[in-house]
Design an enzyme around this catalytic site. Structure first.
Site, PDB file in Angstrom:
ATOM      1  N   SER A 138       0.870  -1.179   0.000  1.00 43.98           N
ATOM      2  CA  SER A 138       0.000   0.000   0.000  1.00 43.98           C
ATOM      3  C   SER A 138       0.901   1.222   0.000  1.00 43.98           C
ATOM      4  O   SER A 138       2.070   1.144   0.428  1.00 43.98           O
ATOM      5  CB  SER A 138      -0.857   0.007   1.266  1.00 43.98           C
ATOM      6  N   TYR A 155      -2.517  -1.008  10.391  1.00 42.93           N
ATOM      7  CA  TYR A 155      -2.447  -1.212   8.929  1.00 42.93           C
ATOM      8  C   TYR A 155      -1.123  -0.672   8.373  1.00 42.93           C
ATOM      9  O   TYR A 155      -0.424  -1.355   7.611  1.00 42.93           O
ATOM     10  CB  TYR A 155      -3.639  -0.516   8.274  1.00 42.93           C
TER      11      TYR A 155
HETATM   12  P1  NAD Z   1     -11.221  -6.132  -0.247  1.00 42.28           P
HETATM   13  O1  NAD Z   1     -11.754  -6.016   1.125  1.00 42.28           O
HETATM   14  O2  NAD Z   1     -12.143  -5.983  -1.403  1.00 42.28           O
HETATM   15  O3  NAD Z   1     -10.439  -7.499  -0.434  1.00 42.28           O
HETATM   16  C1  NAD Z   1      -9.663  -8.088   0.580  1.00 42.28           C
HETATM   17  C2  NAD Z   1      -9.724  -9.585   0.410  1.00 42.28           C
HETATM   18  O4  NAD Z   1      -8.911 -10.223   1.403  1.00 42.28           O
HETATM   19  C3  NAD Z   1     -11.154 -10.124   0.587  1.00 42.28           C
HETATM   20  O5  NAD Z   1     -11.387 -11.109  -0.379  1.00 42.28           O
HETATM   21  C4  NAD Z   1     -11.097 -10.727   1.976  1.00 42.28           C
HETATM   22  O6  NAD Z   1     -12.034 -11.760   2.188  1.00 42.28           O
HETATM   23  C5  NAD Z   1      -9.668 -11.278   1.958  1.00 42.28           C
HETATM   24  N1  NAD Z   1      -9.192 -11.668   3.276  1.00 42.28           N
HETATM   25  C6  NAD Z   1      -9.280 -10.977   4.443  1.00 42.28           C
HETATM   26  N2  NAD Z   1      -8.773 -11.724   5.439  1.00 42.28           N
HETATM   27  C7  NAD Z   1      -8.360 -12.903   4.896  1.00 42.28           C
HETATM   28  C8  NAD Z   1      -7.761 -14.063   5.414  1.00 42.28           C
HETATM   29  N3  NAD Z   1      -7.481 -14.182   6.714  1.00 42.28           N
HETATM   30  N4  NAD Z   1      -7.471 -15.075   4.558  1.00 42.28           N
HETATM   31  C9  NAD Z   1      -7.749 -14.982   3.242  1.00 42.28           C
HETATM   32  N5  NAD Z   1      -8.335 -13.897   2.707  1.00 42.28           N
HETATM   33  C10 NAD Z   1      -8.624 -12.869   3.519  1.00 42.28           C
HETATM   34  O7  NAD Z   1     -10.074  -5.029  -0.341  1.00 42.28           O
HETATM   35  P2  NAD Z   1      -9.030  -4.687  -1.495  1.00 42.28           P
HETATM   36  O8  NAD Z   1      -8.988  -3.223  -1.582  1.00 42.28           O
HETATM   37  O9  NAD Z   1      -9.273  -5.472  -2.719  1.00 42.28           O
HETATM   38  O10 NAD Z   1      -7.678  -5.153  -0.796  1.00 42.28           O
HETATM   39  C11 NAD Z   1      -6.776  -6.070  -1.358  1.00 42.28           C
HETATM   40  C12 NAD Z   1      -5.359  -5.731  -0.915  1.00 42.28           C
HETATM   41  O11 NAD Z   1      -4.999  -4.450  -1.457  1.00 42.28           O
HETATM   42  C13 NAD Z   1      -5.169  -5.612   0.598  1.00 42.28           C
HETATM   43  O12 NAD Z   1      -3.931  -6.176   0.955  1.00 42.28           O
HETATM   44  C14 NAD Z   1      -5.171  -4.112   0.825  1.00 42.28           C
HETATM   45  O13 NAD Z   1      -4.451  -3.760   1.977  1.00 42.28           O
HETATM   46  C15 NAD Z   1      -4.480  -3.643  -0.436  1.00 42.28           C
HETATM   47  N6  NAD Z   1      -4.710  -2.223  -0.740  1.00 42.28           N
HETATM   48  C16 NAD Z   1      -5.940  -1.760  -1.104  1.00 42.28           C
HETATM   49  C17 NAD Z   1      -6.093  -0.401  -1.378  1.00 42.28           C
HETATM   50  C18 NAD Z   1      -7.397   0.190  -1.809  1.00 42.28           C
HETATM   51  O14 NAD Z   1      -7.460   1.434  -1.959  1.00 42.28           O
HETATM   52  N7  NAD Z   1      -8.456  -0.565  -2.028  1.00 42.28           N
HETATM   53  C19 NAD Z   1      -5.008   0.456  -1.288  1.00 42.28           C
HETATM   54  C20 NAD Z   1      -3.779  -0.056  -0.900  1.00 42.28           C
HETATM   55  C21 NAD Z   1      -3.636  -1.388  -0.636  1.00 42.28           C
END
Ligand code: NAD
Length: 279
Positions: free
Chosen positions: A164, A177
């Site tokens: 991130s 986080y």
């Molecule tokens: P999201 O909530 O849509 O997806 C997260 C996924 O991780 C979901 O499918 C959830 O069920 C899964 N998950 C959570 N705990 C878990 C576990 N213990 N075992 C297996 N799966 C698990 O969110 P997203 O935005 O798609 O996030 C995906 C990644 O991207 C994350 O690592 C997040 O930190 C990172 N990220 C997202 C953003 C953003 O703006 N959306 C920005 C920076 C980083």
């Protein structure tokens, strides 16, 4: 978001990852889902990991199968060692091997420090950091066992750590986080250093603000989106496809000489736009 809501992924070359086997964790939502679909479009067979939401995971696997590659959903909590070990054993038995790991699963449990419980702290570290360690370790055992298969890829394996912009930008109210993503950066770099001599490429992706369920409140209303856009020089909030394209590219041999790098996919968020007019 479904891929249909975002941009079309049809631009992805369908032979780019032909014959490769990929595992994407947390692949039934947001970035993981778009990435799993992108890898499938690029010709990879894909394991769609999920922890809850089996129906959505099955749907993602179905969509990927429609590209003429193999896909299957697999339930495992990435923070549980036994479940990660079992998932990798299952993948190797069913798919033959693993070539690409996208360690994407992540979550937030937000609170100001004085209000943050140990459980909130621990949960985020367990999933976001320990989960990546466990998945990377198990995938690496297979990469080392199998080595390079030149007809498949120039490298013995690719690991993409989903980080991130908060591996760099401190974030009030999200210390668990931000600390987890700072950890992911050093996990990624250290593994890259350790594993490069074995021809295993480890890299990171640092998304900026991407429209997914994890941060819905930040983009859901016009006011929230306007505030968010002040942090994004490029003038739009990202979508999951932006990250999928980066992951597909990084996983491919087009990027074979890219080792230990974080690709910031953030519309310029890490350019500190507050300093464009001040400072
Ligand atoms: P999201 O909530 O849509 O997806 C997260 C996924 O991780 C979901 O499918 C959830 O069920 C899964 N998950 C959570 N705990 C878990 C576990 N213990 N075992 C297996 N799966 C698990 O969110 P997203 O935005 O798609 O996030 C995906 C990644 O991207 C994350 O690592 C997040 O930190 C990172 N990220 C997202 C953003 C953003 O703006 N959306 C920005 C920076 C980083």
């Amino acid at each position: 978001m479904s891929s249909a809501e975002g941009r079309s992924q049809k631009v992805i070359p369908s032979q780019l990852l032909r014959g490769q086997k990929a595992l994407v964790t947390g692949a039934n939502s947001g970035i993981g889902k778009a990435t799993a679909i992108g890898l499938g479009r690029a010709g990879a067979d894909v394991v769609v990991n999920y922890v809850t939401g089996r129906d959505e995971a099955e749907k993602v696997a179905e969509e990927i199968s429609s590209f003429g590659v193999r896909a299957a959903a697999y339930e495992a909590d990435v923070s549980e060692e036994g479940q990660v070990v079992a998932m990798m054993e299952w993948m190797i038995a069913e798919f033959g091997t693993i070539d690409i790991l996208v360690a994407n699963a992540g979550l937030q449990r937000d609170a100001l420090l004085a209000d943050m419980t140990l459980a909130q702290w621990q949960k985020v570290l367990d999933v976001n950091l320990t989960g990546q360690f466990l998945c990377a370790r198990e995938a690496t055992k297979e990469f080392l066992r199998r080595g390079v298969v030149p007809e498949v890829s120039r490298s013995a394996g690719k690991i993409i750590c989903m980080s991130s912009v908060h591996q760099l930008i401190p974030w009030t109210g999200h210390v668990n986080y931000a600390a987890s993503k700072g950890g992911v950066q050093m996990l990624m770099q250290t593994l890259a250093q350790e594993l490069a001599p074995k021809r295993i490429r480890v890299n990171g992706i640092a998304p900026g603000a991407i429209k997914t369920p994890i941060n819905r409140s930040a983009w859901e209303t016009p006011e929230a989106e306007r505030d968010l856009l002040r942090l994004i020089p490029y003038g739009r909030v990202g979508d999951a496809e932006d990250i999928a394209y980066a992951a597909v590219s990084l996983a491919s041999d087009l990027m074979d000489y890219v080792v230990g790098t974080t690709l910031y996919v953030d519309g310029g968020m890490t350019l500190f736009p507050g300093f464009a007019t001040g400072g």
